[in-house]
Scaffold this active site. Structure first.
Site, PDB file in Angstrom:
ATOM      1  N   ASP A   1       0.279  -7.604   1.525  1.00  0.00           N
ATOM      2  CA  ASP A   1       0.743  -6.218   1.656  1.00  0.00           C
ATOM      3  C   ASP A   1       2.268  -6.129   1.677  1.00  0.00           C
ATOM      4  OD1 ASP A   1       0.311  -3.504   1.711  1.00  0.00           O
ATOM      5  OD2 ASP A   1       0.095  -3.381   3.880  1.00  0.00           O
TER       6      ASP A   1
ATOM      7  N   SER B   1       4.711   2.664   7.878  1.00  0.00           N
ATOM      8  CA  SER B   1       4.418   1.496   7.050  1.00  0.00           C
ATOM      9  C   SER B   1       5.634   1.108   6.222  1.00  0.00           C
ATOM     10  CB  SER B   1       3.246   1.795   6.114  1.00  0.00           C
ATOM     11  OG  SER B   1       2.041   1.826   6.812  1.00  0.00           O
TER      12      SER B   1
ATOM     13  N   HIS C   1       0.818  -1.218   0.000  1.00  0.00           N
ATOM     14  CA  HIS C   1       0.000   0.000   0.000  1.00  0.00           C
ATOM     15  C   HIS C   1       0.852   1.269   0.000  1.00  0.00           C
ATOM     16  CE1 HIS C   1       0.250  -0.060   4.595  1.00  0.00           C
ATOM     17  NE2 HIS C   1       0.405   1.228   4.352  1.00  0.00           N
TER      18      HIS C   1
END
Length: 478
Positions: A158, A232, A128
């Site tokens: 992911d 992230s 993402h």
């Protein structure tokens, strides 16, 4: 007279300061998504009073020596995406009628990444973080900025893999994430909110988490170390400076103003490394499957099958020439465990399969007529896509794929129309790229194998129920 007692008290307080008390930082509501780009100006960090280097001759514990080895392997990831925006939204008619009103807009976002192979310049991050990006650059800990090349990504876990070309790179060693225990100390390193490389610490709160809403296949490490927007793709390391996870999400149901509430999630390094190897060797991830359809066990089904507890995945169909058929699974069997992992329902079984490679050996705990049974299966590769012409001539020109697992966790079921050839029979029948086929007159289905079984018998009449955006409708296939 009180020196020993004082020394113990000081050391206890110091240890508490080293591993406790995190600053409350506002995080976004729900699961973390890539943060919007912030101005690149360096952040001003308030000065903090330094602790003494020793108390009563005893050196204070510090993570600094370990972090000096780790931080050069953690990078900042900046993405740029050019999008076309129109005052008419996505309406294709008005966009064509008034192209002069359509403007280009530059979207930027920030995330983090981890160098895991210095020789090849491989950098792991989250899917993402780089999804939809036209351009990705990586800023190293020493300030160098280099262009990153996309190698491959796997939306369902992911995980994304990039490659950079630069000298004197530092990679982080991988730990065995299966050896993590609840209570182990961990440290998160990343670039939260674009302020620059930041370190937070905490403990492992749980392992094997698979109930996070809206995310794909899951086997998360849960930690109370602060994981904020921009973290992230960053590193979660143990106190030996080894990578145990890739930080991926934070969860805050009360919204961003609640601050950090100690619910951070990371992809285990073992899973990330497995995905990375597949991406590096072909750019795609292959998964194993049993080849069954299942139904959740409720009280009524449990009673009819002679089960004491209403849990498990009840087998409703076994596909021909599948791993399940070879293992001896039969309709009516209830799968309650796989490789020692508890299976509570069909979603749990699907999540388990999604994390397995083709040819993986699986031991199934089954209940047949209420009695325990153990079966061994060797998984087979899950099909990634099917051409419509191989299913039914009326679907020629369409290519069908599995739905992203995150969509399934939002309650959407069916198969995705991945591609429709211009001028094909499927296009003339009204199918469009991005449609989701949720039902058909030929029978029910939930994934590619059951879709193939449903329409593969060449039914006389074939009508598809389609989800397009937020609207549903039917399309007769002629």
């Amino acid at each position: 007279m009180h020196a020993p007692s004082t020394r113990k008290t000081l050391l206890a307080l110091t240890l508490a300061a080293a591993f406790g008390g995190f600053a409350a930082i506002a995080i976004r509501a729900g699961l973390e998504q890539p943060a919007n780009a912030e101005p690149a100006a360096p952040a001003t960090v308030p000065a903090i009073s330094a602790l003494p280097s020793a108390v009563a001759g005893q050196p204070l514990p510090s993570l600094a020596p370990m972090l000096e080895k780790v931080t050069p392997a953690v990078v900042s990831v900046r993405t740029r995406q050019v999008v076309r925006v129109s005052p008419f939204g996505n309406d294709p008619f008005f966009r064509r009628m008034f192209p002069e009103l359509t403007q280009q807009q530059l979207n930027q976002s920030l995330g983090s990444g981890v160098i895991i192979d210095a020789a090849n310049g491989y950098v792991l991050t989250n899917h993402h973080v780089i999804e939809g990006a036209d351009d990705v650059t990586v800023t190293l800990a020493d300030g160098r900025t280099v262009k990153a090349e996309f190698v491959g990504s796997d939306p369902d876990t992911d995980v994304a893999l990039m490659q950079i070309h630069a000298d004197n790179l530092t990679a982080i060693p991988l730990a065995d994430s299966d050896a993590l225990r609840v209570g182990d100390f961990v440290v998160a390193v990343g670039n939260p909110f674009g302020v620059g490389q930041t370190v937070t610490s905490g403990i492992v709160s749980a392992v094997g988490r698979s109930n996070v809403p809206g995310v794909g296949f899951q086997n998360f490490i849960q930690t109370d170390a602060s994981i904020n927007p921009g973290n992230s793709g960053g590193a979660l390391v143990n106190l030996a400076g080894e990578l145990v996870g890739i930080n991926t999400a934070s969860f805050n149901p009360r919204g961003s103003m609640a601050g950090n509430i100690g619910l951070g999630f990371a992809i285990p390094s073992d899973l990330a490394a497995s995905v990375m190897r597949q991406l590096a060797n072909g750019g795609v991830v292959r998964r194993g499957t049993l080849g069954v359809e299942t139904q959740d066990v409720d009280e009524r089904i449990a009673k009819s099958l002679g089960l004491d507890v209403a849990r498990g995945a009840a087998v409703t169909r076994v596909y021909a020439d599948s791993a399940a058929e070879k293992a001896g699974l039969e309709p009516g069997d209830v799968i309650v465990g796989a490789n020692g992992q508890r299976i509570d329902d069909g979603e749990t079984l699907r999540n388990f399969q999604g994390l397995q490679a083709p040819d993986a050996k699986v031991t199934l705990d089954v209940r047949r007529a209420g009695k325990p049974l153990q079966l061994s299966a060797t998984l087979r590769e899950q099909p990634r896509a099917l051409d419509g012409a191989t299913l039914d001539p009326r679907l020629a020109g369409a290519r069908f794929a599995e739905l992203p697992e995150a969509a399934r966790r939002r309650g959407i079921s069916g198969v995705l129309v991945e591609e429709v050839a211009r001028g094909s029979r499927a296009e003339r029948n009204g199918l469009r790229q991005g449609d989701v086929v949720v039902a058909a007159s030929s029978g029910g289905f939930g994934d590619l194998p059951s879709f193939r079984a449903s329409v593969g018998d060449d039914p006389q009449s074939l009508v598809l129920r389609i989800l397009r955006g937020n609207s549903q409708g039917t399309l007769p296939m002629r």
